[in-house]
Design a protein around this motif. Sequence first.
Motif, PDB file in Angstrom:
ATOM      1  N   VAL A 254       0.849  -1.192   0.000  1.00 12.20           N
ATOM      2  CA  VAL A 254       0.000   0.000   0.000  1.00 12.20           C
ATOM      3  C   VAL A 254       0.883   1.239   0.000  1.00 12.20           C
ATOM      4  CG1 VAL A 254      -1.809   1.255   1.232  1.00 12.20           C
ATOM      5  CG2 VAL A 254      -1.766  -1.252   1.303  1.00 12.20           C
ATOM      6  N   PRO A 255       0.911   2.015  -1.059  1.00 11.41           N
ATOM      7  CA  PRO A 255       1.718   3.240  -1.051  1.00 11.41           C
ATOM      8  C   PRO A 255       1.313   4.158   0.108  1.00 11.41           C
ATOM      9  CG  PRO A 255       0.930   2.751  -3.267  1.00 11.41           C
ATOM     10  CD  PRO A 255       0.230   1.798  -2.342  1.00 11.41           C
ATOM     11  N   GLY A 256       2.291   4.542   0.922  1.00 10.23           N
ATOM     12  CA  GLY A 256       1.994   5.389   2.072  1.00 10.23           C
ATOM     13  C   GLY A 256       1.317   4.665   3.209  1.00 10.23           C
ATOM     14  N   GLY A 257       1.321   3.326   3.196  1.00  6.28           N
ATOM     15  CA  GLY A 257       0.615   2.550   4.208  1.00  6.28           C
ATOM     16  C   GLY A 257       1.178   2.739   5.608  1.00  6.28           C
ATOM     17  N   LEU A 258       0.337   2.485   6.615  1.00  5.50           N
ATOM     18  CA  LEU A 258       0.692   2.723   8.019  1.00  5.50           C
ATOM     19  C   LEU A 258       0.265   1.549   8.891  1.00  5.50           C
ATOM     20  CD1 LEU A 258      -0.654   6.376   8.411  1.00  5.50           C
ATOM     21  CD2 LEU A 258       1.765   5.731   8.470  1.00  5.50           C
TER      22      LEU A 258
END
Length: 736
Positions: free
Chosen positions: A263-267
């Motif tokens: 997930v791009p930018g996932g947290l």
Amino acid sequence: MQSQSVMLELKEQDEVWVRLYKGERENAVFSDEYDTYITFSGHLINFQPAADMQGTTVLHDTISGRPQPLPARYFDTKTTEPISFFLTGLEELLAWQPNSNDEFNVSAVPLAKRQPPLHSRRPRTLVCHDMQGGYLEDRFIQGSATRNPYVFYHWRYIDIFVYFSHHTVTIPPVVWTNAAHRNSVPVLGTFITEWTDGEKLCEAFLAGDEEAFIAVAEQLARIAQHFRFDGWLVNIENKLSAAAVGNLPLFLRELTARVHSAVPGGLVIWYDSVLKDGTLRWQNELNDQNRIFFDACDGLFTNYNWKEEQLERTQRLAGSRLNDVYVGVDVFARGDVIGGGFDTDKSLRMIRQYGLSTAIFAPGWVYEHLGKENFLQNENRFWGSLAEYLPTHSICTLPLTTSFCLGMGTSTFLDGKDEESGPWYNLSAQDIQPLYPEQQGMLSASCCLQDAWCGGSSLQLQGTIPPGEERVAVRLFSLQMPAPPKLFLTLLYKMEGPQPDDFTVALEVTTWDSGNCFEGNPTSLPGEDPPNGRYHPRFLPAPPPGLARLLTACHRGSHGWTSRCYELELQDCSLRDISLIVSRQQPSPQATSFTCLLGEVRVLDTASVAASPPQVHSVAASQLWWQEGPEPGQLSLSLTLRWSFPPGRARWFRVLSQGARCRLGQTAPQVLGLAQGCLFRAVGLLVPQPAPGQSCRLELLVEPVLQDELPVDPERWGRLVLVYSAPGGGPGSDGH
């Protein structure tokens, strides 16, 4: 009897003949006796002009008296409306695999870019939504007729949204992901274990070898990737064995790495719960007992019963990761807390003094505790009281188009007209939200449900022009992006009050300071020098040649709404703010009050407007569900529509029905609903029941609403023509 379907896509000048053969020959359905669909062919070729046939799909279906039930996880068992869902237990999590029924739950709205980026070195604001167990009216993906629902719309003031429930795997309802993404806010689901069952679950995947926790991490990352939300809050609220807690940091590292990859930018954020020895004991701070988990992921969400000395210790220990600690604030003020409710600002003031981020838990207190009736007013009061502690983020892409809709209403408006009275709720239909400026006694911004240009609400600005001053500026949007050479702006507004003609309304564009920035056709305000970065776009009575699609945008005022178009040429500039300027027509030594409704604002790159809109094509129908209608001679039909359209070009799609009929004739299109992606389930369509030997016709339309919201010619819409007949009768003389 099972449905039999034939699907065809027609192009201009195509002629179609369909024959049905009966009997058996060489394992196929054949015989010398056949029925020729003369009426079917004539209807297809003659019912509409050939020029309108592009993008049209024709489907023939035989009515089935025994519809196949749809999976209860994905569809409401009474209506077959698509619904959001969660997963319970480890077995369901590990067994999950994507399938076609998931599609309604996949977010169709990419996470909009923002400035400054999320990982900038400044305190962040996380909102954790926890309301009555979750999956309430927000589980209905295409909306519901809910009166006075809960909505959240102060997106410009927050950085992360968590959807919380007590189910093992909380997949955020897609309506929340769509609304948040449109407003540049990432959305996290929740992975939670608790009580005795939680201990057993953790023992099963954490106490053994690494294969078990890697499998869980892989599934959680796949789920976030598939449904297109942005990561997980991990909440282990049960004690752990030595073996399980020993693997927990490894699991968090594995999950974080997989989410970052998928997930791009996932947290991945850890909730302050168990300690490094497996004890369940909330710390209300970052310390040596829980730091091992903080070090393994993207952040720590602390418990709520902290004191100032714990903030001091957290600040020292966090070091360069100061902004990755989200200090919990329970708005319900349960336990020994600094402040909750309308005193939540006391907690935030102290947290920000130490440069820490915050996690605001259960802001639905405004709705649950104070009641539904005055919710919008109370919501504005609550977030207004926190605004000075909530750094905002800016829009950094064009087009910027909004009708200020909250994703709910007491009526549905279109072009300023009340098209359909009655409550509705669909957060996916929520527009890009503005800043909600408040200047005590001088200016307030609120939501108006009684009148709107499009959707369910407009933005109501109430203010006062002070004595001796000629105008007031209302900052609507913060921007941070390079300005294109030429901007096209539109404004729809309505002045209310006894003397609306006493005021003029216009848009103002400000730019960031730059010695190289200047306007191509200077129109600075009287008494101001052009280099100050404030510009009044030039009013356009008509769009420039070559931009005929803008014509309708400049002459749309009706039902008391005024439409304005503007043009602004800038060179080497960076956009900063879009503001509304309300001015007095005549000077006055007295203060003058005004009320202005904003129905729509658009800021477009003129170069992109000239592009021709694409065609909706390959419209298909599946999961047809026939039932008896409420009246004799009626049927109720539900079906799933799918179509194709270039990704990123449509804001959403408007699905319409031209009605069903068994004789020639035309009916006005009726809006069935909005689709965020290329699918929609039409539910409970009432259609006439065909007589034996007769076929009837239902036409459904798919209108793309582009990102710039400029109109699309109906020839580029998608169409599905459903020709249906009773079992055993086949098509006969039906008047077509």
